[in-house]
Design a protein around this motif. Structure first.
Motif, short mmCIF file in Angstrom:
data_model
loop_
_atom_site.label_atom_id
_atom_site.label_comp_id
_atom_site.label_asym_id
_atom_site.label_seq_id
_atom_site.Cartn_x
_atom_site.Cartn_y
_atom_site.Cartn_z
N ALA B 139 52.77 6.58 -10.57
CA ALA B 139 53.88 6.22 -10.92
C ALA B 139 53.20 5.92 -12.38
O ALA B 139 53.93 6.18 -13.74
CB ALA B 139 54.10 4.14 -10.28
N SER B 140 51.98 5.44 -12.29
CA SER B 140 51.12 6.09 -13.39
C SER B 140 51.36 7.90 -13.99
O SER B 140 51.85 7.57 -15.24
CB SER B 140 49.68 6.12 -13.92
N ARG B 141 51.02 8.74 -13.62
CA ARG B 141 51.40 9.68 -14.12
C ARG B 141 52.56 9.67 -13.98
O ARG B 141 52.66 11.00 -15.76
CB ARG B 141 50.63 10.99 -13.21
N SER B 142 53.82 9.86 -14.09
CA SER B 142 55.19 9.81 -14.17
C SER B 142 55.66 9.70 -15.30
O SER B 142 57.09 9.82 -15.39
CB SER B 142 56.06 9.94 -13.38
N GLN B 143 55.39 8.14 -15.23
CA GLN B 143 56.13 7.43 -16.54
C GLN B 143 56.43 7.96 -17.92
O GLN B 143 57.26 7.67 -18.21
CB GLN B 143 55.09 5.80 -16.78
N PHE B 191 56.56 -3.29 -14.71
CA PHE B 191 55.44 -3.19 -13.83
C PHE B 191 54.24 -2.41 -14.61
O PHE B 191 53.95 -1.44 -15.61
CB PHE B 191 55.89 -2.31 -12.72
N SER B 192 53.17 -2.71 -14.32
CA SER B 192 51.81 -1.99 -14.07
C SER B 192 51.00 -1.28 -13.37
O SER B 192 50.65 -1.68 -13.07
CB SER B 192 51.26 -3.31 -15.65
N PRO B 193 50.82 0.19 -13.34
CA PRO B 193 50.34 0.51 -12.16
C PRO B 193 48.73 0.14 -12.36
O PRO B 193 48.34 0.06 -11.55
CB PRO B 193 50.28 2.48 -13.00
N ARG B 194 48.07 0.04 -13.23
CA ARG B 194 46.99 -0.10 -13.01
C ARG B 194 46.64 -2.20 -12.59
O ARG B 194 45.55 -2.25 -12.11
CB ARG B 194 46.30 -0.66 -14.36
N GLU B 195 47.63 -2.56 -13.24
CA GLU B 195 47.58 -4.23 -12.35
C GLU B 195 47.96 -4.13 -10.90
O GLU B 195 47.10 -4.88 -10.34
CB GLU B 195 48.43 -5.14 -12.83
#
Lengths: 174, 211
Positions: B139-143, B191-195
């Motif tokens: 999710a973080s990479r595709s955002q 949504f925060s991928p880090r969280e």
């Protein structure tokens, strides 16, 4: 609170790649804006359009707001990104203007993708502009330079880590 | 794991900070670069982000099934879907541009909605789901490559441009594209991928200590 040590920072080996991408981006910026990105045919009249030509056409048709959006997204944002990235790279490893550099990088992440509007615009126009001599839209080689230049700026911004701005072994303030 | 002793590396400057449990409305900010290290997330937050991401997936399907606009000049009419432009670019030999549009307007949004839905579900459900960390990273990479709001803007600009030549009628697809752009922006807030990675790691740690 401990500051990062250069060796511990992930992706630092990509610094040369970021430099190369920025230089390539600058080199591609010129053909991307000089060469036509599309040719529009309206009732048999053929008109090749550059990025700025498209802006000029919108402005001349009494659509200054749309012209301004396209000018910002397609012409100014990539240039601002390249200049800002070059500035970040020039000051890399120094302690100068750290707050401003960090803020600049955040802004680059926010605005960067909006330059894709011209590529999507071409995709939509090419899809509906399939009416032969009545109205057709055909992509031109300039769009390849434009897309490559955008990719260079997007990858360079993605690879440049904000941690690099704070490199020098100083401790973070709690 | 004692939550008071949790440490977090600031992704803005690399400084390492001790985190503490947060109350509603609170967030922790890096004292050096100002990056938000952690903010209070409602227990319902994961469910909400999962719902928005699933809505995005459904809307993405609908947006691809319906035409965006109908363009007419002197009795000749042409309508388009998202994929039409990609296919035209392919057929005219501009496949690098077609691949770029395909990735940013279809593949990346699909991957982002799917991975965000899965990672949110992994955070929200009481039992662990396999691959939650991987989904959050995806999710973080595709955002950054999911550019639906930009595509929506391009549709509006192209309609304005086409109105100078002929007649343009909006079709149902543009409504779904507009809703997708809203969904995409709302999801980036919720949504925060880090969280999500942090939450899943904490749960894994807690389960490890309990075992």
């Amino acid at each position: 609170m401990n500051g990062p040590s250069p060796a511990a920072l992930p992706g630092r080996q990509h610094l040369d790649l970021v430099r190369s991408l920025v230089v390539t981006g600058f080199l591609l910026y010129l053909p991307a804006n000089i060469l036509p990105v599309m040719t529009i045919t309206i009732t048999g009249e053929v008109e090749p359009l550059t990025v700025l030509g498209g802006v000029n056409e919108l402005w001349g048709s009494g659509l200054p707001l749309v012209a301004l959006i396209v000018l910002l997204a397609s012409f100014l944002v990539p240039l601002i990104k390249l200049v800002c990235l070059a500035w970040l790279l020039a000051l890399d490893g120094t302690a100068r203007c750290r707050d401003r550099r960090a803020a600049t990088l955040k802004v680059l992440h926010q605005i960067g993708s909006w330059s894709m509007v011209d590529i999507f615009l071409l995709s939509v126009l090419a899809a509906v502009g399939q009416l032969g001599m009545m109205a057709s839209v055909v992509p031109e080689p300039g769009v390849l330079f434009f897309a490559a230049m955008l990719l260079c700026t997007l990858f360079a911004t993605d690879l440049y880590r904000s941690e690099w701005i704070w490199l020098d072994g100083q401790s973070a303030v709690s | 794991m004692d939550p008071v002793k949790r440490r977090e590396r600031c992704h803005g400057c690399g400084g390492v900070y001790a985190l503490r449990p947060l109350r509603r409305g609170e967030s922790l900010r890096c004292g050096r670069c100002g990056t938000i290290l952690a903010s209070f997330r409602s227990p319902m937050g994961s469910q909400a982000s999962c719902a928005v991401a699933l809505t995005g997936l459904v809307l993405l399907g609908l947006a691809n099934a319906q035409p965006i606009m109908r363009f007419s000049v002197a009795g000749n009419t042409q309508s388009n879907e998202i994929i039409t432009g990609i296919l035209v670019l392919f057929s005219q030999g501009y496949w690098p541009v077609a691949v770029l549009v395909l990735f940013c307007a279809l593949i990346a949004p699909f991957l982002h909605f799917l991975s965000a839905a899965y990672a949110s579900a992994a955070c929200a459900l009481p039992h662990p789901l396999p691959g939650g960390h991987l989904a959050a990273r995806l999710a973080s990479r595709s955002q950054p490559w999911s550019l639906l709001p930009v595509f929506a803007l391009a549709c509006i600009v192209s309609a304005v441009k086409l109105k100078m030549i002929g007649q343009v009628e909006w079709e149902a697809g543009i409504v779904y594209i507009g809703l997708l752009a809203v969904c995409s922006l709302v999801l980036s807030r919720l949504f925060s991928p880090r969280e999500a990675v942090r939450k899943l790691s904490e749960r894994r740690g807690a389960e490890g200590s309990a075992a």
